[in-house]
Scaffold this motif. Structure first.
Motif, PDB file in Angstrom:
ATOM      1  N   SER A  93      -1.621  -1.305  -4.447  1.00 28.73           N
ATOM      2  CA  SER A  93      -0.158  -1.266  -4.520  1.00 28.73           C
ATOM      3  C   SER A  93       0.390  -1.902  -5.784  1.00 28.73           C
ATOM      4  O   SER A  93       1.312  -1.377  -6.405  1.00 28.73           O
ATOM      5  N   HIS A  94      -0.165  -3.067  -6.215  1.00 27.66           N
ATOM      6  CA  HIS A  94       0.466  -3.779  -7.326  1.00 27.66           C
ATOM      7  C   HIS A  94      -0.101  -3.410  -8.695  1.00 27.66           C
ATOM      8  O   HIS A  94       0.572  -3.548  -9.710  1.00 27.66           O
ATOM      9  N   SER A  95      -1.376  -2.930  -8.718  1.00 24.15           N
ATOM     10  CA  SER A  95      -1.975  -2.612 -10.020  1.00 24.15           C
ATOM     11  C   SER A  95      -2.116  -1.113 -10.261  1.00 24.15           C
ATOM     12  O   SER A  95      -2.233  -0.677 -11.406  1.00 24.15           O
ATOM     13  N   GLY A  96      -2.112  -0.316  -9.187  1.00 19.62           N
ATOM     14  CA  GLY A  96      -2.279   1.123  -9.329  1.00 19.62           C
ATOM     15  C   GLY A  96      -3.712   1.568  -9.491  1.00 19.62           C
ATOM     16  O   GLY A  96      -3.984   2.770  -9.614  1.00 19.62           O
ATOM     17  N   PHE A 501       6.559 -14.891   3.993  1.00 18.71           N
ATOM     18  CA  PHE A 501       7.021 -14.666   2.624  1.00 18.71           C
ATOM     19  C   PHE A 501       5.856 -14.206   1.762  1.00 18.71           C
ATOM     20  O   PHE A 501       5.997 -13.313   0.920  1.00 18.71           O
ATOM     21  N   ILE A 502       4.689 -14.836   1.966  1.00 20.91           N
ATOM     22  CA  ILE A 502       3.494 -14.417   1.234  1.00 20.91           C
ATOM     23  C   ILE A 502       3.056 -13.032   1.693  1.00 20.91           C
ATOM     24  O   ILE A 502       2.568 -12.214   0.898  1.00 20.91           O
ATOM     25  N   TYR A 503       3.225 -12.747   2.954  1.00 22.49           N
ATOM     26  CA  TYR A 503       2.845 -11.442   3.518  1.00 22.49           C
ATOM     27  C   TYR A 503       3.623 -10.312   2.850  1.00 22.49           C
ATOM     28  O   TYR A 503       3.150  -9.166   2.773  1.00 22.49           O
ATOM     29  N   LEU A 504       4.829 -10.622   2.328  1.00 21.78           N
ATOM     30  CA  LEU A 504       5.647  -9.613   1.655  1.00 21.78           C
ATOM     31  C   LEU A 504       5.013  -9.118   0.359  1.00 21.78           C
ATOM     32  O   LEU A 504       5.438  -8.095  -0.187  1.00 21.78           O
ATOM     33  N   ARG A 505       3.996  -9.832  -0.135  1.00 29.33           N
ATOM     34  CA  ARG A 505       3.288  -9.377  -1.343  1.00 29.33           C
ATOM     35  C   ARG A 505       2.692  -7.985  -1.159  1.00 29.33           C
ATOM     36  O   ARG A 505       2.530  -7.249  -2.128  1.00 29.33           O
ATOM     37  N   SER A 506       2.350  -7.647   0.079  1.00 31.83           N
ATOM     38  CA  SER A 506       1.743  -6.336   0.320  1.00 31.83           C
ATOM     39  C   SER A 506       2.728  -5.195   0.068  1.00 31.83           C
ATOM     40  O   SER A 506       2.325  -4.044  -0.087  1.00 31.83           O
ATOM     41  N   TYR A 507       4.029  -5.517   0.015  1.00 34.53           N
ATOM     42  CA  TYR A 507       5.049  -4.509  -0.259  1.00 34.53           C
ATOM     43  C   TYR A 507       5.547  -4.590  -1.698  1.00 34.53           C
ATOM     44  O   TYR A 507       5.815  -3.570  -2.329  1.00 34.53           O
ATOM     45  N   SER A 508       5.698  -5.826  -2.191  1.00 36.99           N
ATOM     46  CA  SER A 508       6.145  -6.015  -3.570  1.00 36.99           C
ATOM     47  C   SER A 508       5.711  -7.407  -4.029  1.00 36.99           C
ATOM     48  O   SER A 508       5.997  -8.395  -3.355  1.00 36.99           O
ATOM     49  N   ILE A 509       5.059  -7.466  -5.184  1.00 38.37           N
ATOM     50  CA  ILE A 509       4.575  -8.751  -5.689  1.00 38.37           C
ATOM     51  C   ILE A 509       5.726  -9.696  -6.005  1.00 38.37           C
ATOM     52  O   ILE A 509       5.646 -10.905  -5.783  1.00 38.37           O
ATOM     53  N   SER A 510       6.831  -9.164  -6.503  1.00 35.10           N
ATOM     54  CA  SER A 510       7.944 -10.015  -6.936  1.00 35.10           C
ATOM     55  C   SER A 510       8.902 -10.390  -5.811  1.00 35.10           C
ATOM     56  O   SER A 510       9.685 -11.331  -5.959  1.00 35.10           O
ATOM     57  N   LEU A 511       8.853  -9.674  -4.680  1.00 32.60           N
ATOM     58  CA  LEU A 511       9.815  -9.914  -3.607  1.00 32.60           C
ATOM     59  C   LEU A 511       9.783 -11.355  -3.080  1.00 32.60           C
ATOM     60  O   LEU A 511      10.857 -11.965  -2.903  1.00 32.60           O
TER      61      LEU A 511
END
Length: 577
Positions: A93-96, A501-511
């Motif tokens: 998701s974050h690097s492609g 909050f850390i779990y949100l990394r799976s949707y967006s790294i910056s969120l």
């Protein structure tokens, strides 16, 4: 009553109560600030804080999720080409980048059929048309970093990955419960007994946790560990604040306990580096608790708490023992002039409801609850996120702990010489700004992002230490432990949500950084509404606390009916300044 009369009455009341607040410190001033007694109390109470640094945050390694993929059973007869191609590739998701799937595999029946027929993957068979299935035979994990974690032992991945952040959240639920219970019990039964009991309980629960047979059992015991740990921390914090003198109290409440917490935090990744099995790591971190058994004989009860309960003789006995320890001759009567006032106030039972009793204390309490809530979100989310940062997880965790050392020194400097309100505002606001800047950094500048995250952790840690010290300073003795416990309890809503909050990394790294940064900066602005307590004596009763200057300071026209009655009573038998 005329405006002039009301103004002069209020001024007289403030002067009288301020004098009374300093009477306890004046009565014990003969002990000095830094004798053998104070040194012993300072060191022993700080030592009780060390387990808080390595136990709560050890979940970073105990529950870490190593690289994993679906298990292909060894008994399945596949060619090397098909065994290496049995896992489909997915876009990260974050690097492609294309990486092997963590939660699915090609349907094993089809793969075995292709292998038996001698077909080659990608040559004779287009893999994009091969059906996939879940990891029906479990997972295989990368063992290069960990021998085992609770994630690898109980397969907390894929459809069960929600259990991983829930593990930390349940621990913080225990912390919330302990914050409430310890404050109530400590204010009712004493600081010393609650401290010693909770130190014993945290060790017992931690050892039992080593033998957990399932994730549910582990979480249930972890809840109890969190309850005992925070009870120890809050009680030790308040006990030291009440026993130590003004100058040493500032060092203790900012740099003292915080540095020992950071010492435990720094120790944790070092131990974890050498102990890669989660059960042995948990046992190794629990057993040192046995060394705290002698504390009962070396830590005294709080004289301020004894006075607030009307137990003047016992309070004098503690002070006389302290004087003997410091080789000082005490006066024949220590608290004689305070008996009537403190016993009268102490006879009324106080509880957590008193934190909302008057307009001033209610405003302070609600504001502090909001500030503490945001602080715990930012602090624990950043601490738990170290395993996700680029590089070695053990080094990143150690670096996160090292950052706290200068932060605690800065908190002591700011608390010693600066305005409480401006100190809290500046550290909170800057912490939020640093976290918001992370999203602006290009993805290839990884170390710049890590530096900004550590700077944010530095600012948030400084603010956390200031908030603890300010809270203990602004509330009176009769409510201090309940107040610190209530703030800690309210903040646990933040710590419970921090893993997600850390779990949100799976949707967006910056969120996560956007949310944490915004909340932290807004809390900094909110802290400007708190009253200033710099230079004020430590309050002993609620009446003393109610007249702290700040945003809720009453005008002469807004004296309550209760205050009018107190004015009349005090004019009949005034306490001389």
């Amino acid at each position: 009553m005329s405006l002039q009369q009301s103004s002069s009455t209020r001024a007289w009341r403030v002067k009288a109560t301020t004098s009374n607040m300093s009477d306890v410190e004046d009565a014990t001033a003969f002990l000095g600030e830094w004798g053998r007694f104070q040194q012993q109390v300072f060191l022993l109470l700080c030592l009780t804080v060390i387990p808080n640094g390595f136990t709560g945050l050890s979940i970073v390694f105990i529950a870490d999720t190593p690289p994993h993929r679906c298990l292909i059973p060894a008994h399945v007869n596949l060619t090397a080409a098909w065994r290496n191609s049995s896992i489909p590739l997915e876009e990260e998701s974050h690097s492609g980048a294309l990486v092997p799937s963590k939660c699915s595999r090609y349907k094993l029946e089809d793969v075995q059929s292709f292998s038996d027929r001698g077909l080659l993957p990608g040559v004779d068979v287009n893999l994009s048309y091969v059906a996939t299935e879940h990891c029906l035979d479990g997972w295989e994990y990368d063992r290069s970093v960990y021998i085992s974690t609770i994630t690898t032992e109980w397969d907390l991945v894929c459809d069960d990955r929600w259990k991983n952040p829930l593990t930390s959240s349940l621990y913080f639920c225990g912390v919330l419960t302990g914050s409430f219970i310890s404050g109530q019990f400590s204010d009712r039964y004493g600081r010393k007994i609650v401290l010693c009991v909770t130190v014993a309980l945290q060790t017992v629960f931690a050892v039992i946790q080593v033998f957990a047979s399932s994730w549910a059992v582990f979480c249930a015991i972890y809840f109890l560990v969190g309850m005992a740990l925070i009870s120890t921390y809050v009680t030790a914090f308040v006990l030291g604040t009440e026993i130590l003198g003004p100058r040493v109290r500032t060092i203790y409440s900012t740099a003292g306990v915080s540095l020992f917490f950071a010492g435990g935090y720094m120790l944790m990744p070092v131990v974890a580096f050498f102990v890669r099995d989660w059960r042995m790591l948990r046992l190794g971190l629990a057993l040192p608790g046995i060394l705290y058994v002698p504390l009962w004989w070396y830590i005294p009860e709080s004289p301020r708490w004894l006075l607030s309960q009307g137990r003047v003789e016992e309070a004098e006995a503690v002070i006389r023992a302290a004087a003997k320890r410091n080789n000082i001759e005490p006066p024949s009567v220590i608290f004689g002039s305070l008996k009537k006032e403190l016993q009268s106030e102490g006879r009324r039972a106080h509880n957590i409801c008193d934190l909302l009793g008057s307009r001033n204390i209610r405003w302070i309490s609600v504001t502090l609850w909001l500030v503490w809530n945001t602080l715990t979100i930012a602090y624990f989310a950043l601490s738990l996120n170290t395993a996700n940062l680029h590089g070695n997880a053990y080094f990143n965790c150690f670096l996160s702990a090292v950052v706290e050392i200068p932060a605690y020194f800065l908190s002591w400097v700011m608390f010693r010489w600066c305005s409480r309100r401006l100190s809290l505002f500046s550290t909170l606001f800057m912490g939020g700004v640093f976290l918001l800047f992370i999203q602006l950094v290009p993805t290839n500048l990884i170390y710049v992002s890590i530096s900004l995250e550590m700077m944010g952790k530095f600012a948030v840690t400084t603010a956390f230490a200031l908030a603890y010290a300010y809270t203990a300073e602004v509330y009176p003795t009769v409510l201090r432990n309940s107040a610190v416990g209530a703030c800690s309890m309210a903040s646990r809503i933040g710590s419970i949500t921090a893993p997600y909050f850390i779990y949100l990394r799976s949707y967006s790294i910056s969120l996560p950084y956007i949310l944490m940064g915004s909340l932290t900066a807004l809390s900094g602005l909110l802290s400007l509404l708190l009253p200033e307590s710099y230079g004020m004596p430590l309050p002993d009763t609620i009446t003393h606390m109610q007249h702290f200057p700040g945003c809720c300071k009453k005008t002469p026209y807004t004296l309550t009916h209760r205050e009018e009655k107190e004015n009349k009573a005090e004019r009949k038998s005034p306490v001389l300044p």
